[in-house]
Design a protein around this motif. Structure first.
Motif, PDB file in Angstrom:
ATOM      1  N   SER A 127     -57.012  -0.764  20.358  1.00 39.43           N
ATOM      2  CA  SER A 127     -56.714  -2.177  19.717  1.00 39.43           C
ATOM      3  C   SER A 127     -56.637  -3.299  21.081  1.00 39.43           C
ATOM      4  O   SER A 127     -56.916  -4.397  21.000  1.00 39.43           O
ATOM      5  N   ARG A 128     -55.929  -2.735  21.809  1.00 41.64           N
ATOM      6  CA  ARG A 128     -55.756  -3.409  23.331  1.00 41.64           C
ATOM      7  C   ARG A 128     -57.039  -3.873  23.706  1.00 41.64           C
ATOM      8  O   ARG A 128     -57.302  -4.937  24.210  1.00 41.64           O
ATOM      9  N   ARG A 129     -57.795  -2.885  23.888  1.00 41.72           N
ATOM     10  CA  ARG A 129     -59.188  -3.062  24.349  1.00 41.72           C
ATOM     11  C   ARG A 129     -60.103  -4.214  23.671  1.00 41.72           C
ATOM     12  O   ARG A 129     -60.547  -4.955  24.030  1.00 41.72           O
ATOM     13  N   GLY A 130     -59.911  -4.095  22.139  1.00 39.91           N
ATOM     14  CA  GLY A 130     -60.491  -5.051  21.367  1.00 39.91           C
ATOM     15  C   GLY A 130     -59.978  -6.201  21.569  1.00 39.91           C
ATOM     16  O   GLY A 130     -60.924  -7.426  21.582  1.00 39.91           O
ATOM     17  N   LEU A 131     -58.584  -6.457  21.737  1.00 36.32           N
ATOM     18  CA  LEU A 131     -58.244  -7.937  22.094  1.00 36.32           C
ATOM     19  C   LEU A 131     -58.611  -8.425  23.569  1.00 36.32           C
ATOM     20  O   LEU A 131     -58.893  -9.351  23.757  1.00 36.32           O
ATOM     21  N   GLY A 132     -58.675  -7.549  24.406  1.00 37.42           N
ATOM     22  CA  GLY A 132     -59.286  -8.000  25.694  1.00 37.42           C
ATOM     23  C   GLY A 132     -60.718  -8.400  25.726  1.00 37.42           C
ATOM     24  O   GLY A 132     -61.101  -9.447  25.984  1.00 37.42           O
ATOM     25  N   CYS A 133     -61.535  -7.746  24.925  1.00 37.30           N
ATOM     26  CA  CYS A 133     -63.172  -8.100  24.695  1.00 37.30           C
ATOM     27  C   CYS A 133     -63.122  -9.195  23.904  1.00 37.30           C
ATOM     28  O   CYS A 133     -63.846 -10.053  24.277  1.00 37.30           O
ATOM     29  N   LEU A 134     -62.047  -9.454  22.842  1.00 40.20           N
ATOM     30  CA  LEU A 134     -62.086 -10.793  22.189  1.00 40.20           C
ATOM     31  C   LEU A 134     -61.806 -11.985  23.242  1.00 40.20           C
ATOM     32  O   LEU A 134     -62.424 -12.875  23.291  1.00 40.20           O
ATOM     33  N   ALA A 135     -60.915 -11.872  24.164  1.00 44.30           N
ATOM     34  CA  ALA A 135     -60.529 -12.818  24.966  1.00 44.30           C
ATOM     35  C   ALA A 135     -61.743 -12.986  26.075  1.00 44.30           C
ATOM     36  O   ALA A 135     -61.880 -14.077  26.594  1.00 44.30           O
ATOM     37  N   VAL A 136     -62.283 -12.144  26.405  1.00 46.18           N
ATOM     38  CA  VAL A 136     -63.542 -12.205  27.360  1.00 46.18           C
ATOM     39  C   VAL A 136     -64.489 -13.076  26.725  1.00 46.18           C
ATOM     40  O   VAL A 136     -65.201 -14.179  27.139  1.00 46.18           O
ATOM     41  N   LEU A 137     -64.767 -12.659  25.461  1.00 44.64           N
ATOM     42  CA  LEU A 137     -65.884 -13.416  24.482  1.00 44.64           C
ATOM     43  C   LEU A 137     -65.569 -14.929  24.387  1.00 44.64           C
ATOM     44  O   LEU A 137     -66.459 -15.740  24.434  1.00 44.64           O
ATOM     45  N   THR A 138     -64.467 -14.994  24.069  1.00 43.21           N
ATOM     46  CA  THR A 138     -63.938 -16.362  23.941  1.00 43.21           C
ATOM     47  C   THR A 138     -63.994 -17.391  25.178  1.00 43.21           C
ATOM     48  O   THR A 138     -64.485 -18.227  25.046  1.00 43.21           O
ATOM     49  N   ALA A 139     -63.509 -16.710  26.304  1.00 43.22           N
ATOM     50  CA  ALA A 139     -63.765 -17.376  27.496  1.00 43.22           C
ATOM     51  C   ALA A 139     -65.212 -17.731  27.969  1.00 43.22           C
ATOM     52  O   ALA A 139     -65.450 -18.753  28.164  1.00 43.22           O
ATOM     53  N   THR A 140     -65.975 -16.780  27.587  1.00 42.06           N
ATOM     54  CA  THR A 140     -67.572 -16.867  27.912  1.00 42.06           C
ATOM     55  C   THR A 140     -67.978 -17.872  26.964  1.00 42.06           C
ATOM     56  O   THR A 140     -68.594 -18.796  27.322  1.00 42.06           O
ATOM     57  N   SER A 141     -67.507 -18.046  25.862  1.00 40.98           N
ATOM     58  CA  SER A 141     -68.076 -18.899  24.774  1.00 40.98           C
ATOM     59  C   SER A 141     -67.568 -20.370  25.152  1.00 40.98           C
ATOM     60  O   SER A 141     -68.475 -21.237  25.049  1.00 40.98           O
ATOM     61  N   ILE A 142     -66.389 -20.509  25.463  1.00 41.49           N
ATOM     62  CA  ILE A 142     -66.058 -21.833  26.099  1.00 41.49           C
ATOM     63  C   ILE A 142     -66.840 -22.291  27.312  1.00 41.49           C
ATOM     64  O   ILE A 142     -67.160 -23.484  27.386  1.00 41.49           O
ATOM     65  N   TYR A 143     -66.888 -21.294  28.104  1.00 43.61           N
ATOM     66  CA  TYR A 143     -67.852 -21.789  29.522  1.00 43.61           C
ATOM     67  C   TYR A 143     -69.392 -22.133  28.972  1.00 43.61           C
ATOM     68  O   TYR A 143     -69.814 -23.034  29.608  1.00 43.61           O
ATOM     69  N   ALA A 170     -58.289 -21.386  23.351  1.00 42.38           N
ATOM     70  CA  ALA A 170     -57.931 -20.542  24.813  1.00 42.38           C
ATOM     71  C   ALA A 170     -56.355 -20.226  24.506  1.00 42.38           C
ATOM     72  O   ALA A 170     -55.769 -19.176  24.584  1.00 42.38           O
ATOM     73  N   LEU A 171     -55.597 -21.281  24.475  1.00 44.20           N
ATOM     74  CA  LEU A 171     -54.185 -21.310  24.129  1.00 44.20           C
ATOM     75  C   LEU A 171     -53.765 -20.720  22.940  1.00 44.20           C
ATOM     76  O   LEU A 171     -52.621 -19.606  23.070  1.00 44.20           O
ATOM     77  N   VAL A 172     -54.386 -20.717  21.781  1.00 45.87           N
ATOM     78  CA  VAL A 172     -53.778 -20.202  20.770  1.00 45.87           C
ATOM     79  C   VAL A 172     -54.343 -18.605  20.764  1.00 45.87           C
ATOM     80  O   VAL A 172     -53.463 -17.752  20.383  1.00 45.87           O
ATOM     81  N   LEU A 173     -55.517 -18.393  21.166  1.00 39.05           N
ATOM     82  CA  LEU A 173     -55.740 -16.943  21.479  1.00 39.05           C
ATOM     83  C   LEU A 173     -55.000 -16.135  22.342  1.00 39.05           C
ATOM     84  O   LEU A 173     -54.286 -15.213  22.152  1.00 39.05           O
ATOM     85  N   LEU A 174     -54.388 -17.003  23.524  1.00 39.51           N
ATOM     86  CA  LEU A 174     -53.444 -16.453  24.660  1.00 39.51           C
ATOM     87  C   LEU A 174     -52.134 -16.020  23.858  1.00 39.51           C
ATOM     88  O   LEU A 174     -51.568 -14.995  23.967  1.00 39.51           O
ATOM     89  N   GLY A 175     -51.658 -16.962  22.889  1.00 39.87           N
ATOM     90  CA  GLY A 175     -50.505 -16.938  22.201  1.00 39.87           C
ATOM     91  C   GLY A 175     -50.343 -15.744  21.399  1.00 39.87           C
ATOM     92  O   GLY A 175     -49.569 -14.834  21.044  1.00 39.87           O
ATOM     93  N   PHE A 176     -51.684 -15.546  20.522  1.00 43.10           N
ATOM     94  CA  PHE A 176     -51.656 -14.288  19.767  1.00 43.10           C
ATOM     95  C   PHE A 176     -51.685 -13.057  20.450  1.00 43.10           C
ATOM     96  O   PHE A 176     -51.048 -12.036  19.962  1.00 43.10           O
ATOM     97  N   LEU A 177     -52.393 -13.089  21.645  1.00 43.61           N
ATOM     98  CA  LEU A 177     -52.339 -11.982  22.404  1.00 43.61           C
ATOM     99  C   LEU A 177     -51.012 -11.421  22.732  1.00 43.61           C
ATOM    100  O   LEU A 177     -50.577 -10.130  22.989  1.00 43.61           O
ATOM    101  N   VAL A 178     -50.227 -12.556  23.581  1.00 46.97           N
ATOM    102  CA  VAL A 178     -48.691 -12.323  23.803  1.00 46.97           C
ATOM    103  C   VAL A 178     -48.098 -11.934  22.780  1.00 46.97           C
ATOM    104  O   VAL A 178     -47.188 -10.799  22.895  1.00 46.97           O
ATOM    105  N   SER A 179     -48.009 -12.367  21.502  1.00 46.48           N
ATOM    106  CA  SER A 179     -47.239 -12.051  20.358  1.00 46.48           C
ATOM    107  C   SER A 179     -47.721 -10.473  20.355  1.00 46.48           C
ATOM    108  O   SER A 179     -46.621  -9.770  19.778  1.00 46.48           O
ATOM    109  N   LYS A 180     -49.012 -10.125  20.232  1.00 42.58           N
ATOM    110  CA  LYS A 180     -49.369  -8.647  19.541  1.00 42.58           C
ATOM    111  C   LYS A 180     -48.797  -7.747  20.792  1.00 42.58           C
ATOM    112  O   LYS A 180     -48.160  -6.889  20.693  1.00 42.58           O
ATOM    113  N   VAL A 181     -48.724  -8.085  21.940  1.00 46.77           N
ATOM    114  CA  VAL A 181     -48.076  -7.030  23.106  1.00 46.77           C
ATOM    115  C   VAL A 181     -46.869  -7.045  22.979  1.00 46.77           C
ATOM    116  O   VAL A 181     -46.144  -5.964  23.118  1.00 46.77           O
TER     117      VAL A 181
END
Length: 135
Positions: free
Chosen positions: A3-19, A59-70
């Motif tokens: 699940s941590r790997r999944g969240l990391g992939c989600l973060a990378v995909l979101t950053a790529t999409s934003i770019y 990006a901030l919402v996703l980061l907040g979600f990741l931090v709360s999960k960790v």
């Protein structure tokens, strides 16, 4: 761990999409076609700023979600470790001393109304439960 790997992939995909969104909105083809359509330059700037702001909010919402999960996983692991430790003792009004017990066992005794004075195994004096846990 998966699940941590999944969240990391989600973060990378979101950053790529934003770019990609920002890059696409500023590409010469898009800018030229918007200019040909008679759109004012200030509208183009407003559009770009809006895309950037919305991307940053996402990006901030996703980061907040990741931090709360960790954070929740980290504290859950601490609670599990704490419950395995047998570091609490108690003294009954009759003078009988019990322990050492885990936090889970002590919580159960407290909820049953059996605890008044407690201490950690390395402490000298028994104190009222409310001094260890004011709330």
């Amino acid at each position: 761990m998966a699940s941590r790997r999944g969240l990391g992939c989600l973060a990378v995909l979101t950053a790529t999409s934003i770019y990609e969104v920002i890059a696409a909105s500023t590409s010469p083809v898009v800018v030229e076609s918007i200019s040909d359509a008679g759109v004012d330059e200030s509208e183009i700037i407003a559009y770009r700023v809006t895309i950037i702001v919305l991307s940053l909010i996402l990006a901030l919402v996703l980061l907040g979600f990741l931090v709360s999960k960790v954070r929740s996983r980290y504290y859950a692991e601490l609670d599990e470790e704490d419950d395995e430790l047998r570091e609490w003792c108690y003294r009954l009004p009759s003078g009988e001393v019990g322990g050492p017990h885990s936090s889970a066992e002590m919580r159960k005794l407290y909820l049953e109304g059996k605890l008044t004075l407690v201490k950690l195994v390395w402490q000298d004096a028994f104190l009222p439960v409310r001094e260890h846990f004011p709330e």
